[in-house]
Design an enzyme around this catalytic site. Structure first.
Site, PDB file in Angstrom:
ATOM      1  CG  HIS A 113     -42.238 -39.253  10.202  1.00 35.19           C
ATOM      2  ND1 HIS A 113     -41.499 -38.286  10.847  1.00 35.19           N
ATOM      3  CD2 HIS A 113     -41.779 -40.439  10.658  1.00 35.19           C
ATOM      4  CE1 HIS A 113     -40.633 -38.866  11.651  1.00 35.19           C
ATOM      5  NE2 HIS A 113     -40.788 -40.168  11.554  1.00 35.19           N
TER       6      HIS A 113
ATOM      7  CD  GLU B 276     -39.181 -43.454  10.661  1.00 37.97           C
ATOM      8  OE1 GLU B 276     -38.293 -42.664  10.326  1.00 37.97           O
ATOM      9  OE2 GLU B 276     -39.766 -43.388  11.762  1.00 37.97           O
TER      10      GLU B 276
ATOM     11  CG  HIS C 179     -43.019 -43.531  15.025  1.00 35.18           C
ATOM     12  ND1 HIS C 179     -43.698 -42.825  14.055  1.00 35.18           N
ATOM     13  CD2 HIS C 179     -41.734 -43.100  14.960  1.00 35.18           C
ATOM     14  CE1 HIS C 179     -42.852 -42.018  13.427  1.00 35.18           C
ATOM     15  NE2 HIS C 179     -41.657 -42.163  13.968  1.00 35.18           N
TER      16      HIS C 179
ATOM     17  NE  ARG D 249     -39.561 -33.098  19.372  1.00 38.50           N
ATOM     18  CZ  ARG D 249     -38.925 -32.048  18.871  1.00 38.50           C
ATOM     19  NH1 ARG D 249     -39.376 -30.818  19.094  1.00 38.50           N
ATOM     20  NH2 ARG D 249     -37.863 -32.209  18.135  1.00 38.50           N
TER      21      ARG D 249
END
Length: 322
Positions: free
Chosen positions: A103, A120, A178, A198
């Site tokens: 991200h 996150e 990740h 992605r």
């Protein structure tokens, strides 16, 4: 407006990699065999949560914020984010491996997408034997090495695998490559953002036979190529206490494992409080009302509350504030 503790209707998301644990373990009303996410608390455009309990049932989170922003969000949060709710709360069931992704940070996300970045954290609620997460690289990598691994289909050889069990917690800062591995059910706390780059999807095809979109070029300047060991969160698990897990600029998360009632004085907390139930059950009581919570449910306590009473004989909670 009477701002009591709110529960919200889950927003259920089918995913190529999803399964049925959200129903079997957490009791979500899913009907498909590939439900991957339950968005518990969201102000993402197009997916805004709706109150499920009490007099304001059917009212959207955004409507409540618009009517009483400081009462719900807190003065400091409102001053920082305006009427944008800054946190997105999910439960995620990975029957298959998720795509390898990362991200962007706030600066890049603002420039490219007019969005927040996406920092996150994950709390593992259930994991099949041998289940893994992918977090970061297993060595320092150059941009050229990384690009070559995509060309040669050898990216997986560069990644760091972490075998997990219930209670394991990970902090995923922006730029870190990740993925959630097959067999993991977890709670996710993140900035309000749906921006994901992605980079590898195991060459899978969707139900229409199409490969999913990759964001190879966008990821190149957003990625941290260094090997780092800053992701596994160590935290105390003292019973009947508030144990700090994560304290970052975007959210603060505590762990509570309670076998008896606990009262929290939040009169000076200039933020809302989110309680995610990751085990057991309890009743959450404020001066404005009460609501019962059980494993797999989430409660939002408005910022204008002065005390949160948790009545229980056995509950595990994640407490989230900004």
């Amino acid at each position: 407006m009477n701002l009591y503790p709110f529960k919200f209707q889950p927003i259920l998301k089918e995913r190529l990699w999803g399964g049925t644990k959200l129903k079997e373990v957490l009791g979500k009303p899913i009907e498909s065999e590939i439900t991957g996410e339950s968005w518990e608390l969201s102000a993402v455009e197009g997916d805004i949560s709706t109150v499920a309990n009490g007099p304001l049932a059917g009212t959207s989170l955004q409507q409540i914020i618009d009517q009483d922003p400081e009462g719900l969000l807190g003065k400091d949060v409102f001053g920082r984010f305006g009427k944008d709710f800054p946190i997105l709360i999910k439960f995620i069931d990975a029957k298959q491996d998720l795509s390898i992704q990362l991200h962007p940070n706030d600066e890049l996300a603002k420039k490219r997408h007019n969005s927040f970045g996406k920092t996150e954290m994950w709390y593992v609620m259930d994991a099949d034997p041998g289940a893994n997460l992918i977090v970061g690289f297993n060595k320092d990598v150059t941009k050229e090495e990384y690009s070559k691994s995509l060309e040669n289909d050898t990216l997986l050889d560069l990644l760091n695998y972490e075998q997990v069990k219930e209670g394991d917690t990970f902090f995923i800062n922006t730029g870190k490559i990740h993925a959630i591995g097959a067999g993991v059910l977890l709670a996710e706390i993140q900035q309000t953002s749906d921006i994901t780059y992605r980079v590898f999807d195991f060459n899978r095809r969707d139900k229409n036979g199409n490969l999913r979109e990759l964001h190879t070029d966008l990821a190149l300047d957003a990625m941290d190529y260094a090997k780092k060991d800053d992701f596994k969160v160590g935290y105390d698990t003292q019973k009947d206490a508030v144990n700090t897990m994560v304290d970052c600029p975007y959210f603060k998360t505590n762990f509570m494992n309670l076998d008896k009632d606990l009262s929290l004085d939040v009169a000076n907390r200039s933020s809302f409080t989110i309680l995610m139930c990751v085990g057991g059950s309890a009743e959450v009581i404020t001066e404005a009302g009460s609501v019962k919570i059980q494993k797999g449910e989430t409660v939002l306590v408005p910022a204008n509350s002065t005390n949160i009473s948790i009545q229980t004989d056995s509950v595990k909670l994640l407490e989230v504030t900004v």
